[in-house]
Write a protein that holds these residues in place. Structure first.
Motif, mmCIF file in Angstrom:
data_model
loop_
_atom_site.group_PDB
_atom_site.id
_atom_site.type_symbol
_atom_site.label_atom_id
_atom_site.label_comp_id
_atom_site.label_asym_id
_atom_site.label_seq_id
_atom_site.Cartn_x
_atom_site.Cartn_y
_atom_site.Cartn_z
ATOM 1 N N LEU A 1 2.572 -4.061 4.228
ATOM 2 C CA LEU A 1 3.608 -3.063 4.417
ATOM 3 C C LEU A 1 3.125 -1.811 3.706
ATOM 4 O O LEU A 1 2.851 -1.837 2.503
ATOM 5 N N CYS A 2 2.967 -0.722 4.429
ATOM 6 C CA CYS A 2 2.461 0.547 3.904
ATOM 7 C C CYS A 2 3.604 1.560 3.944
ATOM 8 O O CYS A 2 4.238 1.740 4.981
ATOM 9 N N GLU B 1 2.545 -0.896 9.350
ATOM 10 C CA GLU B 1 1.787 -2.084 8.964
ATOM 11 C C GLU B 1 0.305 -1.861 9.225
ATOM 12 O O GLU B 1 -0.077 -1.141 10.149
ATOM 13 N N LEU B 2 -0.511 -2.502 8.394
ATOM 14 C CA LEU B 2 -1.967 -2.421 8.500
ATOM 15 C C LEU B 2 -2.526 -3.735 7.964
ATOM 16 O O LEU B 2 -2.024 -4.258 6.967
ATOM 17 N N VAL B 3 -3.551 -4.274 8.616
ATOM 18 C CA VAL B 3 -4.161 -5.525 8.168
ATOM 19 C C VAL B 3 -5.346 -5.214 7.257
ATOM 20 O O VAL B 3 -6.233 -4.430 7.626
ATOM 21 N N SER B 4 -5.368 -5.840 6.090
ATOM 22 C CA SER B 4 -6.481 -5.684 5.146
ATOM 23 C C SER B 4 -7.693 -6.458 5.654
ATOM 24 O O SER B 4 -7.582 -7.629 6.012
ATOM 25 N N LEU C 1 0.847 -1.183 0.000
ATOM 26 C CA LEU C 1 0.000 0.000 0.000
ATOM 27 C C LEU C 1 0.887 1.240 0.000
ATOM 28 O O LEU C 1 1.863 1.296 0.751
ATOM 29 N N LEU C 2 0.541 2.226 -0.849
ATOM 30 C CA LEU C 2 1.254 3.498 -0.857
ATOM 31 C C LEU C 2 0.353 4.602 -0.330
ATOM 32 O O LEU C 2 -0.827 4.669 -0.666
#
Length: 95
Positions: free
Chosen positions: A30-31, A41-44, A6-7
């Motif tokens: 990984l963002c 970090e972020l969980v989809s 993700l950007l």
């Protein structure tokens, strides 16, 4: 650091853009924030196609969507952090 999922352009953004094919629910992404090359970090929460957006925080209906530091529309539904952002919960202000 590996390749990002993700950007995000700026720390003020509340959505980021998926940059990988086949992102699935439950993926720890990984963002990367392109403004300063920082990462988090972020969980989809959903399967999200490449080029679509993901919420970076819990967002309430009526709030403004910010991407690339710009107002891109208004949320028309409450959305949870990590959820898919698209036409079902976001409307452009252009028309």
């Amino acid at each position: 650091m590996g390749a990002p999922h993700l950007l995000v352009h700026d720390h003020a953004d509340n959505v980021g853009v998926v940059v990988v094919e086949g992102l699935t629910a439950g993926t720890t992404m990984l963002c990367v924030v392109t403004h300063d090359n920082s990462s988090f970090e972020l969980v989809s929460r959903a399967d999200v196609p490449i080029g679509h957006k993901i919420a970076l925080k819990d967002i309430s209906s009526g709030e403004t969507a910010i991407k690339y530091g710009e107002d891109i529309g208004k949320f028309v539904a409450d959305i949870e952090k990590g959820a898919h952002v698209h036409t079902h919960n976001l409307k452009t202000k252009r028309w």
